[in-house]
Structure formats: C-alpha cells, structure tokens
Motif scaffolding. Structure first.
Motif, PDB file in Angstrom:
ATOM      1  N   GLN A 315      47.724  -2.755  29.163  1.00 22.32           N
ATOM      2  CA  GLN A 315      46.523  -3.031  28.375  1.00 22.32           C
ATOM      3  C   GLN A 315      46.334  -1.990  27.274  1.00 22.32           C
ATOM      4  N   SER A 316      46.672  -0.746  27.573  1.00 21.74           N
ATOM      5  CA  SER A 316      46.560   0.313  26.568  1.00 21.74           C
ATOM      6  C   SER A 316      47.527   0.062  25.408  1.00 21.74           C
ATOM      7  N   LYS A 317      48.712  -0.425  25.711  1.00 21.28           N
ATOM      8  CA  LYS A 317      49.713  -0.692  24.670  1.00 21.28           C
ATOM      9  C   LYS A 317      49.296  -1.855  23.773  1.00 21.28           C
ATOM     10  N   GLU A 318      48.478  -2.764  24.323  1.00 24.60           N
ATOM     11  CA  GLU A 318      48.010  -3.911  23.529  1.00 24.60           C
ATOM     12  C   GLU A 318      46.946  -3.510  22.516  1.00 24.60           C
ATOM     13  N   LYS A 319      46.262  -2.387  22.779  1.00 19.68           N
ATOM     14  CA  LYS A 319      45.194  -1.939  21.900  1.00 19.68           C
ATOM     15  C   LYS A 319      45.760  -1.384  20.594  1.00 19.68           C
ATOM     16  N   VAL A 320      45.093  -1.699  19.499  1.00 21.50           N
ATOM     17  CA  VAL A 320      45.533  -1.211  18.195  1.00 21.50           C
ATOM     18  C   VAL A 320      45.301   0.292  18.090  1.00 21.50           C
ATOM     19  N   GLU A 321      44.098   0.730  18.499  1.00 20.85           N
ATOM     20  CA  GLU A 321      43.762   2.144  18.440  1.00 20.85           C
ATOM     21  C   GLU A 321      44.187   2.847  19.723  1.00 20.85           C
ATOM     22  N   GLN A 322      44.416   4.132  19.607  1.00 19.04           N
ATOM     23  CA  GLN A 322      44.822   4.930  20.759  1.00 19.04           C
ATOM     24  C   GLN A 322      43.659   5.091  21.727  1.00 19.04           C
ATOM     25  N   GLY A 323      43.879   4.857  22.994  1.00 13.84           N
ATOM     26  CA  GLY A 323      42.806   4.987  23.969  1.00 13.84           C
ATOM     27  C   GLY A 323      43.344   4.964  25.388  1.00 13.84           C
ATOM     28  N   ILE A 324      42.587   5.561  26.300  1.00 14.17           N
ATOM     29  CA  ILE A 324      42.977   5.628  27.713  1.00 14.17           C
ATOM     30  C   ILE A 324      42.341   4.470  28.459  1.00 14.17           C
ATOM     31  N   VAL A 325      43.139   3.764  29.239  1.00 11.07           N
ATOM     32  CA  VAL A 325      42.646   2.643  30.052  1.00 11.07           C
ATOM     33  C   VAL A 325      42.812   2.998  31.527  1.00 11.07           C
ATOM     34  N   ILE A 326      41.766   2.731  32.322  1.00 10.98           N
ATOM     35  CA  ILE A 326      41.789   3.010  33.761  1.00 10.98           C
ATOM     36  C   ILE A 326      41.605   1.719  34.541  1.00 10.98           C
ATOM     37  N   PHE A 327      42.454   1.501  35.539  1.00  7.36           N
ATOM     38  CA  PHE A 327      42.292   0.394  36.492  1.00  7.36           C
ATOM     39  C   PHE A 327      41.950   1.005  37.853  1.00  7.36           C
ATOM     40  N   GLN A 328      40.788   0.659  38.392  1.00 10.73           N
ATOM     41  CA  GLN A 328      40.380   1.156  39.699  1.00 10.73           C
ATOM     42  C   GLN A 328      40.720   0.135  40.775  1.00 10.73           C
ATOM     43  N   ASP A 329      40.736   0.594  42.023  1.00  4.95           N
ATOM     44  CA  ASP A 329      41.149  -0.289  43.111  1.00  4.95           C
ATOM     45  C   ASP A 329      40.108  -1.335  43.460  1.00  4.95           C
ATOM     46  N   ASP A 330      38.870  -1.216  42.941  1.00  5.33           N
ATOM     47  CA  ASP A 330      37.831  -2.201  43.231  1.00  5.33           C
ATOM     48  C   ASP A 330      37.742  -3.279  42.157  1.00  5.33           C
ATOM     49  N   GLY A 331      38.725  -3.318  41.247  1.00  6.28           N
ATOM     50  CA  GLY A 331      38.724  -4.348  40.209  1.00  6.28           C
ATOM     51  C   GLY A 331      37.991  -3.948  38.945  1.00  6.28           C
ATOM     52  N   THR A 332      37.634  -2.674  38.821  1.00 10.92           N
ATOM     53  CA  THR A 332      36.927  -2.199  37.638  1.00 10.92           C
ATOM     54  C   THR A 332      37.911  -1.667  36.600  1.00 10.92           C
ATOM     55  N   ILE A 333      37.676  -2.019  35.340  1.00 13.63           N
ATOM     56  CA  ILE A 333      38.495  -1.535  34.232  1.00 13.63           C
ATOM     57  C   ILE A 333      37.625  -0.656  33.343  1.00 13.63           C
ATOM     58  N   VAL A 334      38.169   0.478  32.938  1.00 14.99           N
ATOM     59  CA  VAL A 334      37.485   1.364  31.987  1.00 14.99           C
ATOM     60  C   VAL A 334      38.364   1.495  30.761  1.00 14.99           C
ATOM     61  N   GLU A 335      37.863   1.032  29.617  1.00 14.41           N
ATOM     62  CA  GLU A 335      38.596   1.165  28.362  1.00 14.41           C
ATOM     63  C   GLU A 335      38.053   2.341  27.563  1.00 14.41           C
ATOM     64  N   SER A 336      38.913   2.973  26.773  1.00 15.40           N
ATOM     65  CA  SER A 336      38.542   4.132  25.946  1.00 15.40           C
ATOM     66  C   SER A 336      37.834   5.183  26.791  1.00 15.40           C
ATOM     67  N   ALA A 337      38.414   5.473  27.948  1.00 13.19           N
ATOM     68  CA  ALA A 337      37.800   6.408  28.908  1.00 13.19           C
ATOM     69  C   ALA A 337      37.554   7.766  28.273  1.00 13.19           C
ATOM     70  N   GLY A 338      36.343   8.304  28.516  1.00 12.40           N
ATOM     71  CA  GLY A 338      35.985   9.619  28.022  1.00 12.40           C
ATOM     72  C   GLY A 338      35.503   9.652  26.590  1.00 12.40           C
ATOM     73  N   GLN A 339      35.491   8.494  25.911  1.00 19.97           N
ATOM     74  CA  GLN A 339      35.054   8.439  24.523  1.00 19.97           C
ATOM     75  C   GLN A 339      33.685   7.758  24.428  1.00 19.97           C
ATOM     76  N   GLU A 340      33.070   7.851  23.263  1.00 17.51           N
ATOM     77  CA  GLU A 340      31.781   7.190  23.052  1.00 17.51           C
ATOM     78  C   GLU A 340      31.914   5.683  23.181  1.00 17.51           C
ATOM     79  N   GLU A 341      33.088   5.160  22.839  1.00 13.61           N
ATOM     80  CA  GLU A 341      33.313   3.710  22.896  1.00 13.61           C
ATOM     81  C   GLU A 341      33.658   3.222  24.304  1.00 13.61           C
ATOM     82  N   GLU A 342      33.571   4.116  25.302  1.00 17.31           N
ATOM     83  CA  GLU A 342      33.959   3.750  26.671  1.00 17.31           C
ATOM     84  C   GLU A 342      33.255   2.467  27.118  1.00 17.31           C
ATOM     85  N   LEU A 343      34.042   1.558  27.703  1.00 16.89           N
ATOM     86  CA  LEU A 343      33.526   0.265  28.147  1.00 16.89           C
ATOM     87  C   LEU A 343      34.024   0.000  29.561  1.00 16.89           C
ATOM     88  N   THR A 344      33.104  -0.297  30.466  1.00 20.57           N
ATOM     89  CA  THR A 344      33.445  -0.529  31.872  1.00 20.57           C
ATOM     90  C   THR A 344      33.090  -1.950  32.259  1.00 20.57           C
TER      91      THR A 344
END
Length: 433
Positions: A315-344
């Motif tokens: 998923q991170s490779k699909e993003k145009v901009e550089q960003g950290i993606v997190i997949f948790q074991d409960d089915g939660t995704i965190v995009e742009s982790a640690g940034q203002e644009e973070e989305l859960t």
C-alpha cells in the motif's frame, strides 16, 4: 512492574491507594498529593518520566494534566456519577439533623453530572437549588464567594462543592458544607477498568513488529551509477542509517537485497520511535535521491506480523507521496503514520447488509472506511469528489465514480451543488449516510 502516579488531595490519594493495593500487588503506586489543584501542572511535568501511567482523583486534576503533558493517552481519572451528589446531600442532612430546603452546589461544566439525573432529583427534593457550573481553570476563591454570599443572604442552608479547599474555607466561615468526592464503588470500578487498560497496553506493547523498507526504483539507481563501487558505497551509507535505527528500536536488521530491508522489533518500540523512523526514511530518500516505501506490520506471531508488513508495504508503494503505512492485527490501517495527514481506518466489518451494499456498488470495505475516516478527521458536513481526490491521492474521475456508486447503493447522497464559474457543470456535494 508498572509505576502508577496517583494524584489528588491527600484524603483522596489515601483512599485510592488503600483500595488499589487491596486489588493489585503487581504494580507500584506512587502518591503525589496537592493542596491546590494548580499544583498538578508542576507535579506531572516534574515526575512524568518517573511513572508509566497517571491516575487522578477527579476530572479537575486530570484536565490540568492533559493540558500540560503532550499526550493524555496514559492519563485516567476517577469518574464521578450522581452517587456523589446523593451521598453529599444525605451527609449534610444527617449532620444538620433536618431536611434541607435551600442548597447551593458547584459542578464542573465539562462533565455530564451537571445535567444528569442526580441533579434533577435533588432539584425536585429541595425548594431552592442554586447551581454554579465552572471550568477547570476557575479560581477556587470565586466558588467560595458564590456559596458564602448565598449563605450570608440567608438564601441557603448548606453547600455542596467539588473543591476540597472551598469546603475547608466554608467550614472555617461556619457554613455547613460537604466535599463531593467519588464513592468507594466509583473508585473501585475505575481502578478495575484502569488495570485492564494497563494489561492490554502491556500485551499490545510486547507484540511483534516488523518494518519493511524499500528504496523505490533501485534498479534505475544502479543503472545511473558510473561504476559498481558507487552503488556499494550507497548501500553502506544506507545500511549505517538503518543500523542506527535498529539501535533505537533494539531490533535486528535483515538486508533482503536490491534496496529492500526488514527490521524485527516490538510494537511498543516501533510506536515510540515512529518519528525517528520518519527522520531515517527522509535521510535514505535524500541519500538515494528517490522515494522510500515503508510498511509496518504488528502481530502476535512473526508470521502474522510479516504478512501485515507486506500488505502495508504494498500500500505504501502505491502512494504517490512518501509515507509510512501500518497494518495492525485487528484490521486497522494507519496511513501517513506520525504525520499531520495521519489517517486511521479499518478494512474489516461484520455487517452483512453493509457488505451486500458495498458488493453491489463494487466498492471495497477499505475504500469506504478510508473515506469515512477522512470525513471524520476533516469534520466535513459535506464534500466534493475533488476534496476526496486531493486528500486520498486519487484522480478526480475515480473519486466521482466512487461517489456515484455509493449513492447508487444508498450509502451516500448528493446534498447540493456549487459553482465557482459562469460556465461548465456545477460541482456536486455529497455526504455519507
């Protein structure tokens, strides 16, 4: 062993400690008593590095601490209910030896107790109830004067207050008063839930964490190099940066080859050092003169953590901009982790009707949840396809198609149009149902 800082007036702290030590022996409770609530800011600032969690005697010290510390994640307070009002009123009736018809009371504005059933019951019990609501930054002297003036004017027979110092001042002035503090049951329930939160935090903290880091277009970088030694020097510099990161994470580094690396650590260490990871990724990006994809996976086993990390990396490779993606074991995704644009958001649901609608509209759960999370974060009452495209890094045409499909299956609706130009079609405005 976890260290728990207990903050409140000395009487409350002693009650909390007595009950907490009866319930749990595997944690160390450290008392921090104060005379005035304004002391809380100094207490938590000076001792935050010495404790793992803070437990406050009430909402007032909790709110002061939350405004002082950078995060309120490890802060919990004893939640008071209407029982404190009943208890206080009955204590006053017992001490005075008669039913009271005129009472003054102060309540914290930010809690639901001020509008709760307990206060309504008290209003129906007495003939006159004088209420003063306040915020946590109020000067206690203002509350003292509120009760004292009513007493001097013979408009009240007693006072109920949330502040121990106000109670003491009223007692010295000869005003019958009671300090409304949490009951034993309220303290017990809060501590019990608090212990569960700590244990959950411990198990989450010790989960396995896997970071997968990939230098994008690494083959193209090698082709641009004039000789093989340049690429070897580049790899050495990148590896040095990642070893420094491993040292922070207390993790281990595996070099997969061709610009791809994997770091094994714990969830707690990774979450604590997410900003360090951002800095190192930025350094790698500048070193290689390209974007870097990062996927992080958490899991109970190495296998599940690796699988989640691989999903996150894709998923991170699909993003145009550089960003950290997190997949948790409960089915939660965190995009742009640690940034203002973070989305859960989540990519799972067990609502069969909802799934059927998404299936009919040919829309994935992940796409819908991602849109919903963005709307919640931005506090949009309505939005356009252009808004979605700008924030979710997709084409405007794709966003228009998604919204049209969601409207078709009754998961969204068009609520209006806007036009900034004299020519051309107006832009549709949407909202999710």
């Amino acid at each position: 062993m976890y260290r728990i800082g207990v903050v409140g007036p000395s009487l409350s702290v002693n009650r909390i400690l007595k009950l907490a030590n009866e319930m749990e022996q595997e944690m160390e409770f450290i008392p921090y008593s104060y005379t005035e609530a304004k002391e809380v800011a100094h207490i938590v600032s000076a001792h935050d590095h010495q404790v793992d969690f803070w437990l406050f005697s009430g909402y007032i010290p909790y709110r002061i601490a939350a405004n002082t510390l950078p995060s309120d994640e490890n802060l919990v307070y004893i939640f008071s209910t209407e029982s404190a009002i009943y208890k206080g009123f009955m204590e006053l009736v017992y001490v005075e030896g008669k039913l009271l018809d005129r009472v003054s009371i102060d309540m914290i504005l930010s809690t639901n107790v001020a509008e709760g059933e307990g206060l309504q019951q008290l209003q129906s019990t007495v003939k006159e109830l004088h209420l003063k609501t306040f915020d946590v930054d109020i000067d206690p002297e203002e509350l003292t004067q509120f009760h004292l003036e009513l007493w001097k004017q013979q408009r009240t027979e007693a006072a109920l207050t949330c502040y121990p110092t106000v109670h003491e001042a009223l007692q010295e002035a000869g005003v019958p008063s009671y300090w409304m503090s949490p009951t034993r049951v309220e303290i017990f329930q809060t501590i019990r839930i608090f212990f569960e939160k700590i244990k959950t935090s411990y198990y989450k903290d010790t989960q396995i964490g896997v970071e997968m880091i990939e230098i994008k277009e690494f083959d193209s970088i090698k082709e641009r190099m004039k000789n093989p030694y340049q690429i070897q020097y580049l790899e050495l510099r990148m590896k040095e940066t990642l070893i420094q990161l491993c040292e922070k994470l207390d993790g281990s580094l595996i070099e997969e080859g061709n610009g791809r690396y994997t770091i094994f650590s714990s969830r707690g260490a990774i979450e604590r050092e997410i900003h360090t990871l951002q800095e190192k990724v930025q350094h790698l990006s500048l070193e290689a003169d390209t974007t870097v994809a990062v996927g992080i996976g958490f899991g109970q086993t190495v296998f599940s953590a690796e699988v989640n990390a691989q999903r996150a990396l894709r998923q991170s490779k699909e993003k145009v901009e550089q960003g950290i993606v997190i997949f948790q074991d409960d089915g939660t995704i965190v995009e742009s982790a640690g940034q203002e644009e973070e989305l859960t958001y989540s990519y799972r649901t067990d609502d069969k009707d909802f799934l059927e609608k998404l299936k009919s509209g040919n829309i994935s759960v992940k796409t819908f949840k991602k849109i919903d999370a963005l709307i919640q974060k931005m506090s949009w009452n309505h939005f356009t396809a252009k808004d979605l495209a700008a924030h979710l890094q997709m084409s405007e045409r794709n966003a228009q198609r998604i919204m049209a499909d969601l409207c078709e299956v009754d998961l969204a609706e068009c609520v209006g149009e806007e036009s900034h130009y004299t020519r051309g079609r107006p832009t549709k405005m949407y909202r999710l149902k």
